[in-house]
Design a protein around this motif. Structure first.
Motif, PDB file in Angstrom:
ATOM      1  N   HIS A  53       0.755  -1.228   0.185  1.00 34.69           N
ATOM      2  CA  HIS A  53      -0.027  -0.052  -0.123  1.00 34.69           C
ATOM      3  C   HIS A  53       0.795   1.344  -0.025  1.00 34.69           C
ATOM      4  CE1 HIS A  53       1.084  -0.144   4.232  1.00 34.69           C
ATOM      5  NE2 HIS A  53       0.823   1.022   4.358  1.00 34.69           N
ATOM      6  N   ASP A  54       2.257   0.954   0.079  1.00 34.19           N
ATOM      7  CA  ASP A  54       3.380   2.049   0.301  1.00 34.19           C
ATOM      8  C   ASP A  54       3.715   2.615  -1.225  1.00 34.19           C
ATOM      9  OD1 ASP A  54       5.014   3.909   0.794  1.00 34.19           O
ATOM     10  OD2 ASP A  54       6.008   2.628   2.500  1.00 34.19           O
ATOM     11  N   LEU A  55       3.130   3.873  -1.600  1.00 34.19           N
ATOM     12  CA  LEU A  55       3.636   4.465  -2.794  1.00 34.19           C
ATOM     13  C   LEU A  55       5.241   4.381  -2.970  1.00 34.19           C
ATOM     14  CD1 LEU A  55       1.083   6.759  -3.567  1.00 34.19           C
ATOM     15  CD2 LEU A  55       1.259   4.778  -4.652  1.00 34.19           C
ATOM     16  N   SER A  56       5.909   4.780  -1.949  1.00 36.90           N
ATOM     17  CA  SER A  56       7.393   4.839  -2.149  1.00 36.90           C
ATOM     18  C   SER A  56       8.054   3.620  -2.227  1.00 36.90           C
ATOM     19  CB  SER A  56       8.048   5.369  -0.539  1.00 36.90           C
ATOM     20  OG  SER A  56       7.567   4.541   0.406  1.00 36.90           O
ATOM     21  N   VAL A  57       7.557   2.460  -1.840  1.00 38.13           N
ATOM     22  CA  VAL A  57       7.925   0.970  -2.042  1.00 38.13           C
ATOM     23  C   VAL A  57       7.649   0.416  -3.471  1.00 38.13           C
ATOM     24  CG1 VAL A  57       7.655  -1.482  -1.588  1.00 38.13           C
ATOM     25  CG2 VAL A  57       7.797   0.185   0.409  1.00 38.13           C
ATOM     26  N   ALA A  58       6.214   0.876  -4.023  1.00 35.13           N
ATOM     27  CA  ALA A  58       5.893   0.592  -5.057  1.00 35.13           C
ATOM     28  C   ALA A  58       6.876   1.398  -6.348  1.00 35.13           C
ATOM     29  CB  ALA A  58       4.625   0.990  -5.480  1.00 35.13           C
ATOM     30  N   ARG A  76       7.599  -1.667 -12.972  1.00 34.67           N
ATOM     31  CA  ARG A  76       6.380  -1.277 -13.178  1.00 34.67           C
ATOM     32  C   ARG A  76       5.518  -1.388 -12.267  1.00 34.67           C
ATOM     33  NH1 ARG A  76       3.729  -4.728 -17.399  1.00 34.67           N
ATOM     34  NH2 ARG A  76       5.007  -6.471 -16.607  1.00 34.67           N
ATOM     35  N   GLN A  77       4.351  -0.652 -12.175  1.00 33.45           N
ATOM     36  CA  GLN A  77       3.395  -0.557 -11.089  1.00 33.45           C
ATOM     37  C   GLN A  77       1.905  -0.673 -11.654  1.00 33.45           C
ATOM     38  OE1 GLN A  77       5.526   2.079 -11.668  1.00 33.45           O
ATOM     39  NE2 GLN A  77       7.143   1.390 -10.296  1.00 33.45           N
ATOM     40  N   ALA A 116       1.337   9.394 -13.152  1.00 34.88           N
ATOM     41  CA  ALA A 116       0.243   9.290 -12.221  1.00 34.88           C
ATOM     42  C   ALA A 116       1.056   8.974 -10.874  1.00 34.88           C
ATOM     43  CB  ALA A 116      -0.679   8.255 -12.695  1.00 34.88           C
ATOM     44  N   LEU A 117       1.943   7.889 -11.201  1.00 33.31           N
ATOM     45  CA  LEU A 117       2.594   7.624  -9.792  1.00 33.31           C
ATOM     46  C   LEU A 117       3.411   8.847  -9.061  1.00 33.31           C
ATOM     47  CD1 LEU A 117       3.659   5.026  -7.878  1.00 33.31           C
ATOM     48  CD2 LEU A 117       5.511   5.018  -9.429  1.00 33.31           C
ATOM     49  N   ALA A 118       4.026   9.597  -9.971  1.00 28.91           N
ATOM     50  CA  ALA A 118       4.836  10.757  -9.579  1.00 28.91           C
ATOM     51  C   ALA A 118       3.839  11.720  -8.698  1.00 28.91           C
ATOM     52  CB  ALA A 118       5.509  11.520 -10.776  1.00 28.91           C
ATOM     53  N   ALA A 119       2.670  11.914  -9.397  1.00 24.61           N
ATOM     54  CA  ALA A 119       1.801  12.994  -8.832  1.00 24.61           C
ATOM     55  C   ALA A 119       1.254  12.397  -7.356  1.00 24.61           C
ATOM     56  CB  ALA A 119       0.597  13.100  -9.872  1.00 24.61           C
ATOM     57  N   ALA A 120       0.747  10.976  -7.293  1.00 19.25           N
ATOM     58  CA  ALA A 120       0.394  10.733  -5.994  1.00 19.25           C
ATOM     59  C   ALA A 120       1.391  10.668  -5.156  1.00 19.25           C
ATOM     60  CB  ALA A 120      -0.194   9.287  -6.512  1.00 19.25           C
ATOM     61  N   THR A 121       2.521  10.259  -5.652  1.00 21.42           N
ATOM     62  CA  THR A 121       3.679  10.086  -4.240  1.00 21.42           C
ATOM     63  C   THR A 121       3.972  11.372  -3.816  1.00 21.42           C
ATOM     64  OG1 THR A 121       4.700   8.404  -5.751  1.00 21.42           O
ATOM     65  CG2 THR A 121       5.965   9.368  -4.142  1.00 21.42           C
ATOM     66  N   ALA A 122       3.810  12.475  -4.734  1.00 19.34           N
ATOM     67  CA  ALA A 122       4.257  14.008  -4.260  1.00 19.34           C
ATOM     68  C   ALA A 122       3.132  14.323  -3.463  1.00 19.34           C
ATOM     69  CB  ALA A 122       4.276  14.744  -5.532  1.00 19.34           C
TER      70      ALA A 122
END
Length: 242
Positions: free
Chosen positions: A205-210, A215-216, A231-237
């Motif tokens: 559930h951890d975006l930093s791990v993903a 690929r995610q 999308a991953l960069a935006a969500a992580t930020a």
């Protein structure tokens, strides 16, 4: 060459006592190449663990096709499935599940009790060498309760990799650790699988791990979709949950 893991239109559902059907996975397509690191993110109850159990041959899809190294697994006997699972997969879980009253070396050597020949006879040496690789050469004879959380997870990693699986399935591997310790454990895990050419599938559930994966994917209400880099960069930020 065929992908190591190939799921096509896989679904999983279970009947409920009231006659209704609970749909856990719906039309999942997932293809993972040898040596690739893939992460699947999703909220609790999204079906992540069910997906991991199907990939690891601990559960079977209700419909759809699962090919392992290009060969279908449906229809295999329970004995053949268990053998294939043992030959192919290693598992890491959020809970370390170490054997109490056994040293770190004994815990890591435990999967080799089911080996044969030289692997069985050399199990202690192999376990010690694996603990050296995860940075625990000075803790070989330490009991689990004397180890920190990060050390216990590294023992669990060593145990999961001691038989050199071709695919490692990690279910929330940092979920019981603080951020810094979790990051250090992921460093160790990634170094091990990269050096051995092991395929890694991480459920988290951890975006930093993903974000560490090649690929995610997002699993939401049983539906799997690939996450774009933007999308991953935006969500992580924004520390959002995908």
């Amino acid at each position: 060459m065929a992908p190591v893991i190939s799921l096509a239109s896989v679904s999983r559902s279970v009947p409920l006592p009231d006659g209704q059907v609970l749909r856990i996975l719906t039309g999942v397509d997932l293809h993972v190449e040898a040596g690739e690191h893939v992460a699947v993110v999703g909220r609790s109850g999204s079906g992540k663990s069910t997906l991991l159990n199907i990939v690891g041959l601990l559960d079977s899809p209700t419909t759809g096709e699962y090919l392992l190294d290009g060969k279908p697994v449906r229809g295999l006997s329970a004995r053949r499935t268990a053998r294939l699972r043992g030959q192919t997969f290693g598992f890491v879980f959020q809970q370390f599940n170490l054997l109490p009253g056994r040293t770190a070396t004994e815990n890591v050597a435990s999967p080799l009790l089911y080996a044969s020949g030289r692997e069985f006879l050399r199990r202690g040496r192999i376990a010690r060498e694996m603990l050296e690789r995860v940075g625990l050469g000075g803790r070989l004879d330490t009991m689990p309760e004397k180890l920190s959380g990060g050390e216990q997870q590294r023992v669990a990693l060593a145990r999961s990799l001691v038989r050199r699986p071709r695919v490692l399935l990690a279910d929330e591997p940092t979920g019981a650790l603080d951020v810094d310790t979790g990051s250090a454990v992921m460093d160790v895990l990634e170094e091990l699988v990269r050096s051995d050419g092991t395929t890694l599938v991480t459920i988290t559930h951890d975006l930093s791990v993903a974000a560490r994966a090649d690929r995610q994917f997002r699993l939401d209400h049983g539906v799997l979709s690939e996450i774009t880099a933007d999308a991953l960069a935006a969500a992580t930020a924004h520390r959002e949950t995908l």
